[in-house]
Design a protein around this motif. Structure first.
Motif, PDB file in Angstrom:
ATOM      1  N   HIS A 215       0.824  -1.214   0.000  1.00 13.94           N
ATOM      2  CA  HIS A 215       0.000   0.000   0.000  1.00 13.94           C
ATOM      3  C   HIS A 215       0.859   1.266   0.000  1.00 13.94           C
ATOM      4  N   ALA A 216       1.997   1.202   0.661  1.00 13.36           N
ATOM      5  CA  ALA A 216       2.898   2.357   0.650  1.00 13.36           C
ATOM      6  C   ALA A 216       3.421   2.610  -0.762  1.00 13.36           C
ATOM      7  N   LEU A 217       3.700   1.530  -1.496  1.00 14.38           N
ATOM      8  CA  LEU A 217       4.192   1.687  -2.863  1.00 14.38           C
ATOM      9  C   LEU A 217       3.100   2.231  -3.774  1.00 14.38           C
ATOM     10  N   VAL A 218       1.873   1.761  -3.598  1.00 13.53           N
ATOM     11  CA  VAL A 218       0.768   2.297  -4.412  1.00 13.53           C
ATOM     12  C   VAL A 218       0.648   3.801  -4.193  1.00 13.53           C
ATOM     13  N   ASP A 219       0.690   4.227  -2.932  1.00  6.84           N
ATOM     14  CA  ASP A 219       0.604   5.662  -2.621  1.00  6.84           C
ATOM     15  C   ASP A 219       1.745   6.436  -3.276  1.00  6.84           C
ATOM     16  N   GLU A 220       2.920   5.816  -3.316  1.00  6.41           N
ATOM     17  CA  GLU A 220       4.086   6.473  -3.912  1.00  6.41           C
ATOM     18  C   GLU A 220       3.952   6.577  -5.431  1.00  6.41           C
ATOM     19  N   LEU A 221       3.377   5.538  -6.038  1.00  2.82           N
ATOM     20  CA  LEU A 221       3.301   5.495  -7.499  1.00  2.82           C
ATOM     21  C   LEU A 221       2.144   6.306  -8.074  1.00  2.82           C
ATOM     22  N   HIS A 222       1.055   6.432  -7.307  1.00  7.77           N
ATOM     23  CA  HIS A 222      -0.109   7.142  -7.828  1.00  7.77           C
ATOM     24  C   HIS A 222       0.021   8.637  -7.588  1.00  7.77           C
ATOM     25  N   ASP A 223      -0.327   9.420  -8.603  1.00  6.25           N
ATOM     26  CA  ASP A 223      -0.195  10.876  -8.516  1.00  6.25           C
ATOM     27  C   ASP A 223      -1.461  11.540  -7.986  1.00  6.25           C
ATOM     28  N   GLY A 224      -2.258  10.795  -7.227  1.00  2.00           N
ATOM     29  CA  GLY A 224      -3.497  11.349  -6.681  1.00  2.00           C
ATOM     30  C   GLY A 224      -3.856  10.654  -5.384  1.00  2.00           C
ATOM     31  N   ASP A 225      -5.128  10.764  -5.011  1.00  5.85           N
ATOM     32  CA  ASP A 225      -5.632  10.210  -3.768  1.00  5.85           C
ATOM     33  C   ASP A 225      -6.127   8.780  -4.017  1.00  5.85           C
ATOM     34  N   VAL A 226      -5.371   7.797  -3.542  1.00  9.48           N
ATOM     35  CA  VAL A 226      -5.722   6.394  -3.768  1.00  9.48           C
ATOM     36  C   VAL A 226      -7.055   6.059  -3.107  1.00  9.48           C
ATOM     37  N   ALA A 227      -7.278   6.544  -1.888  1.00 10.91           N
ATOM     38  CA  ALA A 227      -8.517   6.244  -1.174  1.00 10.91           C
ATOM     39  C   ALA A 227      -9.730   6.792  -1.924  1.00 10.91           C
ATOM     40  N   ALA A 228      -9.586   7.980  -2.503  1.00  5.50           N
ATOM     41  CA  ALA A 228     -10.694   8.568  -3.255  1.00  5.50           C
ATOM     42  C   ALA A 228     -11.008   7.729  -4.487  1.00  5.50           C
ATOM     43  N   ALA A 229      -9.974   7.252  -5.167  1.00  4.84           N
ATOM     44  CA  ALA A 229     -10.178   6.421  -6.353  1.00  4.84           C
ATOM     45  C   ALA A 229     -10.844   5.103  -5.974  1.00  4.84           C
ATOM     46  N   ARG A 230     -10.392   4.506  -4.880  1.00  6.56           N
ATOM     47  CA  ARG A 230     -10.976   3.252  -4.417  1.00  6.56           C
ATOM     48  C   ARG A 230     -12.441   3.461  -4.029  1.00  6.56           C
ATOM     49  N   GLY A 231     -12.719   4.587  -3.393  1.00  6.14           N
ATOM     50  CA  GLY A 231     -14.092   4.893  -3.007  1.00  6.14           C
ATOM     51  C   GLY A 231     -14.993   5.072  -4.214  1.00  6.14           C
ATOM     52  N   TRP A 232     -14.468   5.707  -5.263  1.00  6.79           N
ATOM     53  CA  TRP A 232     -15.259   5.897  -6.486  1.00  6.79           C
ATOM     54  C   TRP A 232     -15.645   4.552  -7.078  1.00  6.79           C
ATOM     55  N   LEU A 233     -14.691   3.630  -7.139  1.00  8.34           N
ATOM     56  CA  LEU A 233     -14.994   2.312  -7.702  1.00  8.34           C
ATOM     57  C   LEU A 233     -16.025   1.568  -6.871  1.00  8.34           C
ATOM     58  N   ARG A 234     -15.952   1.693  -5.558  1.00 13.91           N
ATOM     59  CA  ARG A 234     -16.938   1.024  -4.707  1.00 13.91           C
ATOM     60  C   ARG A 234     -18.336   1.585  -4.947  1.00 13.91           C
ATOM     61  N   ARG A 235     -18.426   2.899  -5.125  1.00 21.24           N
ATOM     62  CA  ARG A 235     -19.738   3.535  -5.297  1.00 21.24           C
ATOM     63  C   ARG A 235     -20.258   3.423  -6.725  1.00 21.24           C
ATOM     64  N   GLU A 236     -19.381   3.644  -7.682  1.00 17.94           N
ATOM     65  CA  GLU A 236     -19.813   3.832  -9.067  1.00 17.94           C
ATOM     66  C   GLU A 236     -19.383   2.720 -10.021  1.00 17.94           C
ATOM     67  N   GLY A 237     -18.458   1.886  -9.594  1.00 15.95           N
ATOM     68  CA  GLY A 237     -17.883   0.915 -10.520  1.00 15.95           C
ATOM     69  C   GLY A 237     -18.887  -0.041 -11.122  1.00 15.95           C
ATOM     70  N   ARG A 238     -19.816  -0.529 -10.310  1.00 17.40           N
ATOM     71  CA  ARG A 238     -20.796  -1.486 -10.830  1.00 17.40           C
ATOM     72  C   ARG A 238     -21.589  -0.898 -11.994  1.00 17.40           C
ATOM     73  N   ALA A 239     -21.849   0.401 -11.942  1.00 14.93           N
ATOM     74  CA  ALA A 239     -22.649   1.033 -12.995  1.00 14.93           C
ATOM     75  C   ALA A 239     -21.956   1.003 -14.355  1.00 14.93           C
ATOM     76  N   LEU A 240     -20.641   0.847 -14.378  1.00 11.57           N
ATOM     77  CA  LEU A 240     -19.943   0.792 -15.668  1.00 11.57           C
ATOM     78  C   LEU A 240     -20.341  -0.435 -16.472  1.00 11.57           C
ATOM     79  N   HIS A 241     -20.851  -1.456 -15.788  1.00 16.34           N
ATOM     80  CA  HIS A 241     -21.281  -2.666 -16.489  1.00 16.34           C
ATOM     81  C   HIS A 241     -22.700  -2.550 -17.028  1.00 16.34           C
ATOM     82  N   ARG A 242     -23.352  -1.412 -16.777  1.00 10.44           N
ATOM     83  CA  ARG A 242     -24.697  -1.216 -17.326  1.00 10.44           C
ATOM     84  C   ARG A 242     -24.665  -1.020 -18.835  1.00 10.44           C
ATOM     85  N   TYR A 243     -23.541  -0.547 -19.347  1.00  8.87           N
ATOM     86  CA  TYR A 243     -23.494  -0.136 -20.747  1.00  8.87           C
ATOM     87  C   TYR A 243     -23.344  -1.355 -21.652  1.00  8.87           C
ATOM     88  N   ARG A 244     -24.323  -1.487 -22.544  1.00  6.33           N
ATOM     89  CA  ARG A 244     -24.364  -2.610 -23.496  1.00  6.33           C
ATOM     90  C   ARG A 244     -24.221  -2.050 -24.904  1.00  6.33           C
TER      91      ARG A 244
END
Length: 247
Positions: A215-244
């Motif tokens: 996790h320390a390496l992920v934080d070092e490699l990502h140029d943004g907020d890892v927790a925010a990105a993870r939170g977005w996927l938890r909230r919104e990620g499933r909806a990406l599979h709606r598109y057919r």
């Protein structure tokens, strides 16, 4: 709520088997199974479709009629999920986290062109969805292959092959040989979400677990907020599979 079977089609309703729930058509994927002795109806919320398993020798129309009669169950299930979005003219699809209206003109070039708030496309109407899907997959592979190598180089790591697929249970994976694979649907997410996922998989090139060093390496490699990105996927990620992209 009215539920009927229909063979009618429109620009955005499924052309294949479907059941009307109120005024909305829900796709039904009919699966014939040699060992099946009865009908079995399952709702796939991630895909936004109903899956009807039937015996190999069965009358499909009769099976669909039975499925349409399961009114109480259907209403309960579809009420838990958003309707699928059939991608085509007049619809919208997110690209890099921004909703893009699909602007189709028959005489325009067939190649997909990205605008500020639109995707411009021409050519045959019946292939618009498939061509947009191919374009998105190409964009996803190009982006995440380049980002994987860039992020890995910053950590002194070496990447094997990079590919894209359409898994439902994960957004990326890393093998012991250094091969990385991503969900192409990440190209529909905001840039920081996609890049955080790439950083996550690249970090696995050094740490195959999810310990503190990883996790320390992920934080070092990502140029943004890892927790925010993870939170977005938890909230919104499933909806990406709606598109057919095919009806």
């Amino acid at each position: 709520m009215r539920i009927t079977l229909s063979n009618a089609s429109s620009d955005f309703a499924p052309d294949g088997p479907h059941i009307w729930v109120g005024d909305e058509a829900w796709p039904v994927r009919v699966v014939r199974h040699a060992q099946s002795r009865r009908y079995r109806l399952v709702f796939d919320g991630a895909r936004g479709e109903l899956r009807l398993t039937v015996p190999r020798r069965t009358n499909e129309r009769a099976a669909l009629k039975w499925a349409g009669e399961q009114q109480a169950w259907l209403v309960e299930q579809v009420g838990k999920a958003a309707l699928p979005v059939i991608v085509g003219p007049g619809a919208a699809v997110p690209v890099f986290g921004v909703e893009r209206h699909i602007d189709w003109t028959a005489t325009a070039p067939r190649a997909i062109r990205l605008g500020d708030g639109s995707l411009h496309v021409g050519g045959p109407l019946e292939t618009v969805g498939r061509r947009i899907e191919r374009w998105l997959k190409g964009q996803a592979l190009d982006l995440m292959e380049r980002e994987s190598h860039e992020i890995a180089a910053a950590a002194g790591l070496s990447v094997g092959r990079v590919g894209v697929g359409d898994p439902r249970s994960r957004w990326g994976s890393c093998t012991h040989d250094g091969d990385l694979r991503y969900s192409w649907r990440l190209v529909m997410a905001p840039d920081h979400v996609r890049r955080a996922t790439v950083a996550h998989e690249v970090a696995h090139l050094r740490h195959m677990d999810h310990g503190p060093a990883f996790h320390a390496l992920v934080d070092e490699l990502h140029d943004g907020d890892v927790a925010a990105a993870r939170g977005w996927l938890r909230r919104e990620g499933r909806a990406l599979h709606r598109y057919r992209f095919t009806a």
